[in-house]
Design a protein around this motif. Structure first.
Motif, PDB file in Angstrom:
ATOM      1  N   PRO A   1       2.283  -9.276   5.898  1.00 50.76           N
ATOM      2  CA  PRO A   1       0.834  -9.322   5.700  1.00 50.76           C
ATOM      3  C   PRO A   1       0.440  -8.797   4.326  1.00 50.76           C
ATOM      4  O   PRO A   1       1.044  -7.858   3.812  1.00 50.76           O
ATOM      5  CB  PRO A   1       0.306  -8.403   6.808  1.00 50.76           C
ATOM      6  N   TRP A   2      -0.555  -9.402   3.732  1.00 53.70           N
ATOM      7  CA  TRP A   2      -1.113  -8.921   2.478  1.00 53.70           C
ATOM      8  C   TRP A   2      -2.382  -8.125   2.778  1.00 53.70           C
ATOM      9  O   TRP A   2      -3.456  -8.388   2.248  1.00 53.70           O
ATOM     10  CB  TRP A   2      -1.384 -10.096   1.536  1.00 53.70           C
ATOM     11  N   ASN A   3      -2.255  -7.180   3.654  1.00 57.09           N
ATOM     12  CA  ASN A   3      -3.358  -6.263   3.938  1.00 57.09           C
ATOM     13  C   ASN A   3      -2.782  -4.920   4.378  1.00 57.09           C
ATOM     14  O   ASN A   3      -1.673  -4.849   4.911  1.00 57.09           O
ATOM     15  CB  ASN A   3      -4.304  -6.824   4.998  1.00 57.09           C
ATOM     16  N   LEU A   4      -3.534  -3.879   4.144  1.00 56.82           N
ATOM     17  CA  LEU A   4      -3.067  -2.517   4.356  1.00 56.82           C
ATOM     18  C   LEU A   4      -2.900  -2.212   5.839  1.00 56.82           C
ATOM     19  O   LEU A   4      -3.817  -2.374   6.629  1.00 56.82           O
ATOM     20  CB  LEU A   4      -4.073  -1.546   3.731  1.00 56.82           C
ATOM     21  N   LYS A   5      -1.699  -1.736   6.204  1.00 57.55           N
ATOM     22  CA  LYS A   5      -1.421  -1.347   7.580  1.00 57.55           C
ATOM     23  C   LYS A   5      -1.396   0.173   7.743  1.00 57.55           C
ATOM     24  O   LYS A   5      -1.949   0.710   8.699  1.00 57.55           O
ATOM     25  CB  LYS A   5      -0.079  -1.932   8.036  1.00 57.55           C
ATOM     26  N   THR A   6      -0.707   0.875   6.815  1.00 60.63           N
ATOM     27  CA  THR A   6      -0.571   2.327   6.900  1.00 60.63           C
ATOM     28  C   THR A   6      -0.464   2.906   5.504  1.00 60.63           C
ATOM     29  O   THR A   6       0.217   2.340   4.638  1.00 60.63           O
ATOM     30  CB  THR A   6       0.693   2.717   7.695  1.00 60.63           C
TER      31      THR A   6
ATOM     32  N   PRO B   1      -1.927 -15.842  -2.190  1.00 59.63           N
ATOM     33  CA  PRO B   1      -2.043 -17.227  -2.662  1.00 59.63           C
ATOM     34  C   PRO B   1      -1.499 -18.216  -1.632  1.00 59.63           C
ATOM     35  O   PRO B   1      -0.536 -17.910  -0.910  1.00 59.63           O
ATOM     36  CB  PRO B   1      -1.202 -17.241  -3.941  1.00 59.63           C
ATOM     37  N   ASP B   2      -2.083 -19.376  -1.581  1.00 58.86           N
ATOM     38  CA  ASP B   2      -1.672 -20.384  -0.602  1.00 58.86           C
ATOM     39  C   ASP B   2      -0.238 -20.855  -0.801  1.00 58.86           C
ATOM     40  O   ASP B   2       0.431 -21.253   0.155  1.00 58.86           O
ATOM     41  CB  ASP B   2      -2.620 -21.589  -0.659  1.00 58.86           C
TER      42      ASP B   2
END
Length: 369
Positions: A97-102, A82-83
């Motif tokens: 980060p809100w994204n998959l790294k591992t 969300p902003d």
């Protein structure tokens, strides 16, 4: 005792089989792809493997034929940030980060079923699947917990969930461990969470935060299957044991050659027996005095043995990572894999070791099944 051993490495997954008292590699799927986690069904043919594709990101592969062939499954996906949410690593002062790294951990949600899976990740999200990795959902209760604001990256740039322990008789009781973010417990299947690290301490922060539960760095946490109240933890600056499923912990003192390390395994039928792999801490991270050893306690941590027979005792710089040590369901056979690509086996509870291979890619995980 299992006759199969899975070895996840920087350059692929290797299957070893035990035949006529010897272990040999008989299959190597996904050569060239880093394999960060493996989850084999103990009495079946389903195997899940997590891959790290670099630019293309993490992926999950599943096999239903004992690992002979794999197909791609769904990948855990974070929601869009969300902003109005500020999510900052409190130490590095970098946005989380809100994204998959591992993908760092895979465990079944319930004994006897290969469809339900827990998945621990970097940057700290816990995912679950109830359909054999065909779809995933983020556990929002833990991800949105106010305590997560204190989590920070340890060896990795961002926090990560590396250990998931499910109570064998009550699957709603789950314990997850975060580096760096403490040890978290749920008794309702993940609807609510509480942190439990009483007795642990952190030497890498000012004294005022030494016992802060939200910044502890458990490197690996395992439970004893026959007594899930007993949990063992290899912490960044100590070895700890709990007798009440991780609510309180006791520090073990005078363990030689070191209380620092990453891996720990517990005897499945004896809660007083556990194995660790000691190293020199912090920036160095190599075996003490260049001698690779395993330490074993058989009395609940009152005393420890240093086991070295069959392991290199000079100029050895093999670091064993969090998931580089595993034990069979009868407690007799252990596998040990290093970041230098060496793989050892012990078939007498760790008293002596045999080198299986010294030329594998760096080993991230070993798992019987």
């Amino acid at each position: 005792m299992s006759d199969r051993l899975w070895v996840g490495t920087r350059k692929g997954l290797f299957r070893l089989r035990r035949k006529n008292a010897s272990w040999t590699i008989d299959h190597a799927p996904m050569l060239g792809d880093p394999v960060t986690a493996v989850l084999p069904e103990q009495n079946g043919d389903t195997i899940y493997a997590a891959l790290e594709h670099g630019h293309f990101g993490p992926k999950i592969q599943v096999s239903n034929d004992g690992g002979t062939s794999f197909t791609e499954a769904a990948t855990p996906t974070y929601p869009e940030k969300p902003d109005d949410v500020e999510d900052i690593d409190p130490i590095r002062r970098k946005p989380i980060p809100w994204n998959l790294k591992t993908i760092w951990a895979l465990e079944f949600k319930e004994a006897g079923s290969s469809r339900g899976i827990w998945c621990g990740t970097i940057p700290g999200g816990l995912f679950e699947s109830d359909d054999g990795a065909a779809s995933w959902s983020l556990n929002s209760s833990l991800w949105n917990h106010p305590g997560r604001a204190s989590w920070f990256g340890g060896g990795a740039d961002f926090p990560g969930i590396h250990s998931v322990n499910v109570h064998p008789e009550n699957s709603k009781q789950v314990t997850v461990s975060v580096s760096c973010g403490g040890i978290w417990h749920t008794s309702d299947g993940g609807e609510s969470w509480s942190v439990g690290t009483q007795g642990m301490f952190a030497e890498y922060v000012p004294d005022t935060r030494r016992e802060d539960p939200l910044i502890q760095d458990p490197h690996r946490v395992v439970q004893c299957p026959c007594d899930p109240n007993t949990m063992w933890c290899q912490h960044h600056n100590g070895i700890f044991v709990s007798g009440n499923r991780g609510q309180t912990w006791r520090s073990l003192e005078n363990v030689t050659p070191s209380v620092f390390g990453f891996a720990v395994a517990c005897h499945p039928a004896d809660p007083k027996t556990a194995w660790f792999v000691p190293a020199v801490k912090d920036e160095q991270r190599y075996p003490v005095d260049g001698k690779l050893t395993v330490t074993r306690t058989r009395d609940g941590g009152s005393t420890f043995e240093t086991l070295s027979e069959g392991l290199p005792q000079e100029h050895a710089y093999d670091l064993v990572l969090r998931h580089g040590l595993d034990v069979t369901s009868d407690g007799s056979t252990l596998a040990l894999g290093s970041s230098s690509g060496s793989l050892w086996i012990s078939e007498n509870g760790g008293s002596s070791w045999s080198l299986l291979n010294a030329h594998l890619p760096p080993i991230y995980t070993v798992r019987f099944g």
